[in-house]
Design an enzyme around this catalytic site. Structure first.
Site, PDB file in Angstrom:
ATOM      1  N   GLY A  32       6.967   0.499   5.167  1.00  0.00           N
ATOM      2  CA  GLY A  32       6.444  -0.847   5.317  1.00  0.00           C
ATOM      3  C   GLY A  32       6.965  -1.536   6.564  1.00  0.00           C
ATOM      4  N   LEU A  64       4.799   2.329   1.020  1.00  0.00           N
ATOM      5  CA  LEU A  64       4.125   3.313   0.177  1.00  0.00           C
ATOM      6  C   LEU A  64       5.141   4.130  -0.623  1.00  0.00           C
ATOM      7  CD1 LEU A  64       1.482   4.590   2.746  1.00  0.00           C
ATOM      8  CD2 LEU A  64       1.060   3.117   0.765  1.00  0.00           C
ATOM      9  N   CYS A 112       0.226  -1.259   5.040  1.00  0.00           N
ATOM     10  CA  CYS A 112       1.108  -0.314   4.368  1.00  0.00           C
ATOM     11  C   CYS A 112       1.461   0.851   5.281  1.00  0.00           C
ATOM     12  CB  CYS A 112       0.422   0.277   3.139  1.00  0.00           C
ATOM     13  SG  CYS A 112      -0.249  -0.900   1.967  1.00  0.00           S
ATOM     14  N   CYS A 113       2.697   1.281   5.177  1.00  0.00           N
ATOM     15  CA  CYS A 113       3.134   2.551   5.756  1.00  0.00           C
ATOM     16  C   CYS A 113       4.270   3.060   4.864  1.00  0.00           C
ATOM     17  CB  CYS A 113       3.542   2.419   7.230  1.00  0.00           C
ATOM     18  SG  CYS A 113       5.049   1.489   7.543  1.00  0.00           S
ATOM     19  N   TRP A 114       4.864   4.175   5.198  1.00  0.00           N
ATOM     20  CA  TRP A 114       5.833   4.802   4.299  1.00  0.00           C
ATOM     21  C   TRP A 114       6.946   3.834   3.908  1.00  0.00           C
ATOM     22  CZ3 TRP A 114       5.343   8.290   0.951  1.00  0.00           C
ATOM     23  CH2 TRP A 114       6.439   8.958   0.397  1.00  0.00           C
TER      24      TRP A 114
END
Length: 151
Positions: A68, A108, A64-66
């Protein structure tokens, strides 16, 4: 199932992801902002979770990241990993079914808790396709990985 999870931020949806995977009976290994003292940079923690899949420490991973996007890019640099950015359940189903994806990438920013549940349901219910065309395509990706290892 053993699942590695990474996130570059300690966001509510990332914590919910870990809790939901554990509730479903999975053994969860965390990376990045989800593990105290770990490097939370998206490229670092996504690669760590993907490496767990490639070396057999984990059966699958969720990165996951801000958006994706960065998490999926970093994970896909690890040979043997087929990471798919899935903003919805239909994409998650297709990624598992047609691409035999072994790493789920999530945004996220966009993934709400109800959507997370739908995506996970689709991801875990889908089985990799045995259709000859799909099998050939996944085999081609594996050969691309093998060629990359040799360079």
């Amino acid at each position: 199932m053993r699942i590695s999870v990474s996130s570059d931020m300690d966001e509510p949806v990332a914590r919910r992801l870990v809790a939901e995977l554990r509730r479903r009976g999975h053994e969860v290994r965390t990376h990045g902002a989800l593990r105290e003292g770990a490097d939370p940079q998206w490229a670092v923690c996504s690669q760590a979770a993907a490496r767990d899949v490639a070396d057999g420490t984990a059966d699958q991973a969720v990165v996951c990241c801000w958006t994706g996007t960065g998490a999926s890019i970093a994970a896909n640099k690890v040979p043997g990993v087929r990471a798919a950015l899935c903003p919805d359940a239909a994409t998650a189903d297709g990624a598992r079914r047609w691409n035999d994806a072994n790493v789920l990438a999530l945004s996220l920013r966009l993934t709400s808790e109800p959507l997370l549940t739908e995506i996970l349901d689709a991801w875990f219910m889908a089985e990799p396709s045995q259709e000859p065309e799909d099998v050939r395509n996944v085999a081609r990706v594996r050969r691309l990985d093998a060629a990359r290892k040799d360079t």
